[in-house]
Motif scaffolding. Structure first.
Motif, PDB file in Angstrom:
ATOM      1  N   ARG A 134      59.617  -7.704  41.773  1.00  0.00           N
ATOM      2  CA  ARG A 134      59.018  -6.366  41.598  1.00  0.00           C
ATOM      3  C   ARG A 134      58.018  -6.065  42.705  1.00  0.00           C
ATOM      4  N   HIS A 182      64.712  -1.149  43.376  1.00  0.00           N
ATOM      5  CA  HIS A 182      63.809  -0.350  42.539  1.00  0.00           C
ATOM      6  C   HIS A 182      63.082  -1.295  41.589  1.00  0.00           C
ATOM      7  N   ASP A 195      61.545  -0.837  38.905  1.00  0.00           N
ATOM      8  CA  ASP A 195      61.624  -0.502  37.490  1.00  0.00           C
ATOM      9  C   ASP A 195      63.054  -0.428  36.971  1.00  0.00           C
ATOM     10  N   ARG A 196      63.979  -1.046  37.704  1.00  0.00           N
ATOM     11  CA  ARG A 196      65.385  -1.090  37.280  1.00  0.00           C
ATOM     12  C   ARG A 196      65.904  -2.501  37.518  1.00  0.00           C
ATOM     13  N   ARG A 244      58.996  -6.243  28.760  1.00  0.00           N
ATOM     14  CA  ARG A 244      59.077  -5.741  30.130  1.00  0.00           C
ATOM     15  C   ARG A 244      60.093  -4.595  30.156  1.00  0.00           C
ATOM     16  N   TYR A 248      60.890  -2.429  32.226  1.00  0.00           N
ATOM     17  CA  TYR A 248      61.651  -2.213  33.452  1.00  0.00           C
ATOM     18  C   TYR A 248      62.921  -3.064  33.478  1.00  0.00           C
ATOM     19  N   ARG A 282      66.149  -3.149  32.296  1.00  0.00           N
ATOM     20  CA  ARG A 282      66.999  -2.112  31.714  1.00  0.00           C
ATOM     21  C   ARG A 282      68.170  -2.684  30.941  1.00  0.00           C
TER      22      ARG A 282
END
Length: 196
Positions: free
Chosen positions: A55, A64, A66-67, A88, A90, A92
């Motif tokens: 991250r 990214h 957050d993906r 968490r 982020y 996904r």
């Protein structure tokens, strides 16, 4: 003889190349987990550190922050709980390939903390792609997996289940057949759908 670090193992490098070919960023890393589940706490710390590193370095990887999708295979299954323990968001989605989902009876501390079923009823439980090997020879693995699937369905958790009826443990590497390729393609599509 010493074994290769996890990030150097052919199966993980192959998955990484496959993901990169699909336009995704894949990061393999080494953790301290050893069978039978020795150093589980330390391995969970390694996963946390890897997630935090990726991250923080996302711009360097053209990724990214957050993906993210977390993937685990076999005995690494309990490490999927890292993203669930800390919620968490982020993360996904998660990918679990012939995973150990329940550490009960292995002498691990905090057994419930490392069991996926502990988290299935939480709203923050991310979509999970779960691949099962019908001819898995690891003792009790499929029984634990089947029990988890039942609890996940009862909790109405967002899971996608695929089964390879004749697949061995490690079918993505060991079984050169159309069902293995079909499951790998489905896993890729699952990740793309949840990461885009």
């Amino acid at each position: 003889p010493t074994s290769l670090p996890v990030k150097e193992m052919g199966a993980y490098r192959s998955w990484g190349r496959l993901l990169a070919a699909q336009g995704m960023v894949a990061v393999t890393f080494t953790h301290r987990l050893r069978w039978p589940l020795r150093q589980l706490q330390e391995s969970a710390a390694d996963v946390r550190a890897a997630i935090d590193f990726v991250r923080a370095s996302a711009s360097k990887f053209n990724a990214h922050p957050d993906r993210m999708c977390i993937a685990a295979y076999s005995a690494g299954g309990p490490l999927l709980t890292v993203a669930l323990q800390d919620e968490r968001r982020y993360v996904r989605c998660q990918l679990a390939i012939y995973p150990l989902v329940d550490v009960q009876g292995f002498g691990a501390a905090d057994e419930a903390k490392f069991a996926l079923k502990t988290y299935v009823d939480r709203p923050s439980f991310p979509p999970l792609f779960l691949a099962r090997a019908g001819r898995d020879a690891i003792p009790t693995l499929n029984e634990r997996l089947d029990a988890f699937i039942g609890s996940a369905i009862a909790a109405n958790a967002p899971i996608t289940i695929v089964n390879h009826p004749t697949g061995a443990h490690g079918f993505d590497v060991a079984n050169d057949d159309e069902r293995s390729r079909e499951i790998i393609r489905a896993a890729l599509e699952f990740m793309k759908a949840h990461l885009n």
